[in-house]
Design an enzyme around this catalytic site. Sequence first.
Site, mmCIF file in Angstrom:
data_model
loop_
_atom_site.group_PDB
_atom_site.id
_atom_site.type_symbol
_atom_site.label_atom_id
_atom_site.label_comp_id
_atom_site.label_asym_id
_atom_site.label_seq_id
_atom_site.Cartn_x
_atom_site.Cartn_y
_atom_site.Cartn_z
ATOM 1 N N GLU A 254 0.805 -1.214 0.000
ATOM 2 C CA GLU A 254 0.000 0.000 0.000
ATOM 3 C C GLU A 254 0.842 1.270 0.000
ATOM 4 O O GLU A 254 0.365 2.344 -0.343
ATOM 5 C CB GLU A 254 -0.936 0.004 1.209
ATOM 6 N N THR B 152 -6.402 9.827 -4.690
ATOM 7 C CA THR B 152 -6.167 9.694 -3.251
ATOM 8 C C THR B 152 -5.392 10.893 -2.728
ATOM 9 O O THR B 152 -5.656 11.393 -1.622
ATOM 10 C CB THR B 152 -5.389 8.398 -2.964
#
Length: 301
Positions: free
Chosen positions: A129, A180
């Site tokens: 991630e 994001t």
Amino acid sequence: MERIKVTSPATSANLGPGYDIFGLALSEPYDTITLSRSKEGISISLKGKGAEKIPTDVDRNTAGVVAREMIKDFNIEEGVKIEIEKGIRPGSGLGSSAASSAGVAFAMNELFNLNLSKLELVKYASLGESISAGFPHADNVAPAIYGGFTMVINYDPLEVLHIPVDFEVVVALPDIEVSTKKAREILPDSVPLRSMVNNVGKACGMIYSLFKDDVELFGRCMMGDKIVEPYRSQLIPGYSEVKEEVRDLVYGITISGSGPGVIIVPKEGEVSKIKEILNEVWGCPVYHTKVGSGVQILERD
């Protein structure tokens, strides 16, 4: 074992007041991931939704980073072939990169008999991630590994709490681009004490509701975010309209992760009406699903 095939689920992080802490595994959509032993190196192939946007270079791919680190840490002398069929669109707010990271961590553990705990798998999956989030991030990979509802309460050392739950949800995926980076940049650096107290209270209510099997309370508290949703809703045209239109049909509605995905806890018998509203406003994919059980093995040989 020479080969393993798993499904790795979409996840919804934040769930309103649980920013960067709460996560929920979904039964669908999901990625299908196949790992096979090879003589050396790591190869990655992708197909499915948005696959053309995902790099296959090991150091730039979330799944590749997970496999690389596990091979290095456990002195695995073989290589691995990673095949990913994306069922979760990248940039959806439904943990697309986390599904790949979690699925590969889980599959590596099985393929090479590493005997790692779920918490250790979350640690490795969170390394992947870091490619998309900029740092090891666990609020999506934790529910993908554990299933159900999870809370990441600490990073050093990593601590994950898990509550198995079972209720239905509706997930809408508007055809809107939300980065994001932008979704994080739009948030304030500081918040009023009153807002912080509100969010802590609503988060506590959500946890209490799960132990009492009170889905109405869960949804009501999920809608109580006074810090993140007011800012991120600006990035999703039509969100305020949808929220108002479905208000009497749902227990709760909020943005999934950084968006544009939207997660809804529907009232009984109202799913058809909710779908109609979502289609009228966004004309987008809608999933009527339920809380899921995390990564699952499909085949092994």
